[in-house]
Design an enzyme around this catalytic site. Structure first.
Site, PDB file in Angstrom:
ATOM      1  CG  HIS A 186     -22.337  18.125 -15.685  1.00  0.00           C
ATOM      2  ND1 HIS A 186     -21.063  18.207 -16.182  1.00  0.00           N
ATOM      3  CD2 HIS A 186     -23.137  17.903 -16.760  1.00  0.00           C
ATOM      4  CE1 HIS A 186     -21.095  18.040 -17.491  1.00  0.00           C
ATOM      5  NE2 HIS A 186     -22.345  17.854 -17.869  1.00  0.00           N
ATOM      6  NE  ARG A 216     -16.744  17.862 -22.917  1.00  0.00           N
ATOM      7  CZ  ARG A 216     -18.057  17.896 -22.686  1.00  0.00           C
ATOM      8  NH1 ARG A 216     -18.524  18.413 -21.570  1.00  0.00           N
ATOM      9  NH2 ARG A 216     -18.893  17.440 -23.600  1.00  0.00           N
ATOM     10  CG  ASP A 275     -17.414  18.025 -16.391  1.00  0.00           C
ATOM     11  OD1 ASP A 275     -17.815  18.257 -17.543  1.00  0.00           O
ATOM     12  OD2 ASP A 275     -18.166  18.056 -15.396  1.00  0.00           O
ATOM     13  NE  ARG A 311     -24.484  20.610 -18.110  1.00  0.00           N
ATOM     14  CZ  ARG A 311     -23.392  21.330 -18.311  1.00  0.00           C
ATOM     15  NH1 ARG A 311     -23.246  22.505 -17.768  1.00  0.00           N
ATOM     16  NH2 ARG A 311     -22.422  20.860 -19.072  1.00  0.00           N
TER      17      ARG A 311
HETATM   18  O1  TXD Z   1     -22.274  14.828 -18.755  1.00  0.00           O
HETATM   19  C1  TXD Z   1     -23.423  14.511 -18.883  1.00  0.00           C
HETATM   20  N1  TXD Z   1     -24.093  14.003 -17.867  1.00  0.00           N
HETATM   21  C2  TXD Z   1     -24.104  14.647 -20.179  1.00  0.00           C
HETATM   22  C3  TXD Z   1     -25.548  14.752 -20.192  1.00  0.00           C
HETATM   23  C4  TXD Z   1     -23.397  14.586 -21.399  1.00  0.00           C
HETATM   24  C5  TXD Z   1     -24.070  14.540 -22.584  1.00  0.00           C
HETATM   25  C6  TXD Z   1     -25.504  14.568 -22.690  1.00  0.00           C
HETATM   26  N2  TXD Z   1     -26.168  14.841 -21.458  1.00  0.00           N
HETATM   27  C7  TXD Z   1     -27.623  14.735 -21.408  1.00  0.00           C
HETATM   28  O2  TXD Z   1     -28.046  13.426 -21.746  1.00  0.00           O
HETATM   29  C8  TXD Z   1     -28.380  15.622 -22.368  1.00  0.00           C
HETATM   30  O3  TXD Z   1     -28.439  16.943 -21.907  1.00  0.00           O
HETATM   31  C9  TXD Z   1     -29.729  14.939 -22.378  1.00  0.00           C
HETATM   32  O4  TXD Z   1     -30.471  15.320 -21.236  1.00  0.00           O
HETATM   33  C10 TXD Z   1     -29.370  13.452 -22.286  1.00  0.00           C
HETATM   34  C11 TXD Z   1     -29.441  12.704 -23.610  1.00  0.00           C
HETATM   35  O5  TXD Z   1     -28.659  13.337 -24.562  1.00  0.00           O
HETATM   36  P1  TXD Z   1     -28.668  12.833 -26.097  1.00  0.00           P
HETATM   37  O6  TXD Z   1     -27.680  13.652 -26.829  1.00  0.00           O
HETATM   38  O7  TXD Z   1     -28.547  11.365 -26.165  1.00  0.00           O
HETATM   39  O8  TXD Z   1     -30.149  13.242 -26.539  1.00  0.00           O
HETATM   40  P2  TXD Z   1     -31.037  12.607 -27.718  1.00  0.00           P
HETATM   41  O9  TXD Z   1     -30.164  12.173 -28.845  1.00  0.00           O
HETATM   42  O10 TXD Z   1     -32.116  13.593 -27.969  1.00  0.00           O
HETATM   43  O11 TXD Z   1     -31.657  11.290 -27.056  1.00  0.00           O
HETATM   44  C12 TXD Z   1     -32.569  11.304 -26.039  1.00  0.00           C
HETATM   45  C13 TXD Z   1     -33.474  10.121 -26.251  1.00  0.00           C
HETATM   46  C14 TXD Z   1     -34.369  10.238 -27.485  1.00  0.00           C
HETATM   47  O12 TXD Z   1     -34.151   9.148 -28.351  1.00  0.00           O
HETATM   48  C15 TXD Z   1     -35.785  10.222 -26.917  1.00  0.00           C
HETATM   49  O13 TXD Z   1     -36.730   9.574 -27.756  1.00  0.00           O
HETATM   50  C16 TXD Z   1     -35.583   9.457 -25.623  1.00  0.00           C
HETATM   51  O14 TXD Z   1     -34.349   9.974 -25.118  1.00  0.00           O
HETATM   52  N3  TXD Z   1     -36.660   9.634 -24.670  1.00  0.00           N
HETATM   53  C17 TXD Z   1     -37.165   8.613 -23.934  1.00  0.00           C
HETATM   54  N4  TXD Z   1     -36.812   7.320 -23.870  1.00  0.00           N
HETATM   55  C18 TXD Z   1     -37.532   6.528 -23.031  1.00  0.00           C
HETATM   56  N5  TXD Z   1     -38.544   6.983 -22.273  1.00  0.00           N
HETATM   57  C19 TXD Z   1     -38.919   8.284 -22.298  1.00  0.00           C
HETATM   58  N6  TXD Z   1     -39.926   8.719 -21.538  1.00  0.00           N
HETATM   59  C20 TXD Z   1     -38.214   9.156 -23.166  1.00  0.00           C
HETATM   60  N7  TXD Z   1     -38.313  10.479 -23.445  1.00  0.00           N
HETATM   61  C21 TXD Z   1     -37.366  10.755 -24.362  1.00  0.00           C
END
Ligand code: TXD
Length: 320
Positions: A175, A151, A148, A88
């Site tokens: 986390h 799960r 968590d 992470r």
């Molecule tokens: O328990 C928890 N907190 C978590 C955290 C559980 C699951 C996922 N977790 C985290 O959430 C993961 O490690 C990532 O850092 C985020 C998002 O996960 P996701 O699986 O949704 O990733 P995706 O599918 O790649 O989506 C991220 C989106 C993608 O569509 C990008 O285009 C967009 O973020 N993105 C943005 N949107 C707006 N503005 C900006 N600057 C931007 N940059 C990327």
């Protein structure tokens, strides 16, 4: 009046959050993503599902922030997800830059909102969102403990062949691998789980919970978990919008509770319309307290990297 939730990042977690929030009838949703067409396309698809799912929620998709105006809650899911073998913390710098481009827009268009951060690494990103927003600590929190805990509940139910509904669990701390699942507070209809499982079986469940995110990443190969994370967000959003005042673990700024100060860490909070309405300080035994302190220490190191990032330094290279 209808309420609105803004979701920044229309990827796996963001779009699934939108779906859960709409289909639970919680609020209208404004989706924002930096990729042209992505939020618009997913919003259109979700709107077309509405007659079949039987809800009247309104959903918009955009690359700009005007549509988030009036949102009661802004969920930040934008960022990179972990790839296999990536920790992470590896994500820290890349996602810090992404939050830096998002939070000022949120502040401009939804200055009264409660900020719910999902982006990893969760605790330092929640801290960064707080720093960048200037919002009071009651209105900035991170989602991790609910996931968590879910799960652990799912694994315990499978092991015991009992309903997930009757299993309660509480996972505190940062986390990450140092999360602190509390065995004493894991219960089956009020019965401590240690009465029903051997010590080694219980330890195995805890270990699997610790590695819960990585287990999914390893199987998916291209991306990380999103169904259970989205459900976790939906529960938190629901508790806020409906002022349910549920006691849920969340990453919040500690101000002396649990002997910890000025660190964002997962603890049980009362979640209601005002956001983090109370931090519940439950009595921990010395081992649990030590585990929480160790977990918070890890978060503190990442927060130092965030501080260096905010000062404009190259945090990852200079910090080693
Ligand atoms: O328990 C928890 N907190 C978590 C955290 C559980 C699951 C996922 N977790 C985290 O959430 C993961 O490690 C990532 O850092 C985020 C998002 O996960 P996701 O699986 O949704 O990733 P995706 O599918 O790649 O989506 C991220 C989106 C993608 O569509 C990008 O285009 C967009 O973020 N993105 C943005 N949107 C707006 N503005 C900006 N600057 C931007 N940059 C990327």
């Amino acid at each position: 009046m209808r309420q609105k939730v803004a979701i920044i990042g229309a990827g796996n977690v963001g779009a699934t959050c939108a779906q859960r929030i709409l289909e639970r009838g919680l609020a209208d949703v404004a989706l924002v993503d930096v990729v042209e067409g992505l939020a618009q396309g997913k919003a259109l698809d979700l709107a077309e599902a509405a007659p079949l799912e039987g809800h009247d929620g309104f959903i918009s998709g955009s690359t700009t922030y005007e549509g988030i105006q009036g949102a009661a809650v802004v969920v930040v899911t934008a960022g990179l997800a972990r790839k296999p073998g990536m920790s992470r913390s590896d994500l820290l710098e890349a996602n810090a830059k992404i939050l830096q481009s998002i939070i000022p827009n949120v502040v401009r268009h939804a200055p009264e909102a409660i900020l719910l951060v999902v982006t990893n690494p969760l605790d330092p990103m929640t801290y960064l969102a707080w720093r960048l927003s200037g919002f009071p600590t009651e209105r900035v929190l991170g989602m991790a403990g609910v996931l968590d805990s879910a799960r652990l509940r799912a694994f315990a139910a499978q092991k015991l062949r009992l309903s997930v509904k009757d299993i309660q669990a509480l996972v505190l701390g940062g986390h990450g691998d140092s999360m602190v699942p509390l065995k004493r507070f894991t219960t089956v209809s009020g019965v401590p789980i240690a009465e029903l499982l051997s010590a080694s079986d219980l330890e195995a469940l805890i270990q699997r919970t610790r590695e819960g995110g990585a287990e999914v990443v390893k199987l998916l190969k291209t991306g990380s978990a999103f169904y259970a994370p989205a459900s976790s967000v939906a529960d938190m959003v629901q508790s806020i919008l409906r002022d349910e005042k549920r006691v849920l673990p969340a990453s919040v700024c500690l101000k002396g509770e649990y002997g910890l100060r000025d660190v964002f860490c997962g603890v049980p909070v009362r979640l209601g319309a005002r956001g983090v309405e109370q931090i519940l300080e439950i009595p921990l035994d010395p081992n649990e307290k030590a585990a929480l302190a160790a977990s918070a220490k890890g978060v503190r190191q990442d927060m130092d990297v965030v501080d260096a990032f905010l000062k404009g330094a190259d945090p990852v290279k200079k910090g080693g």
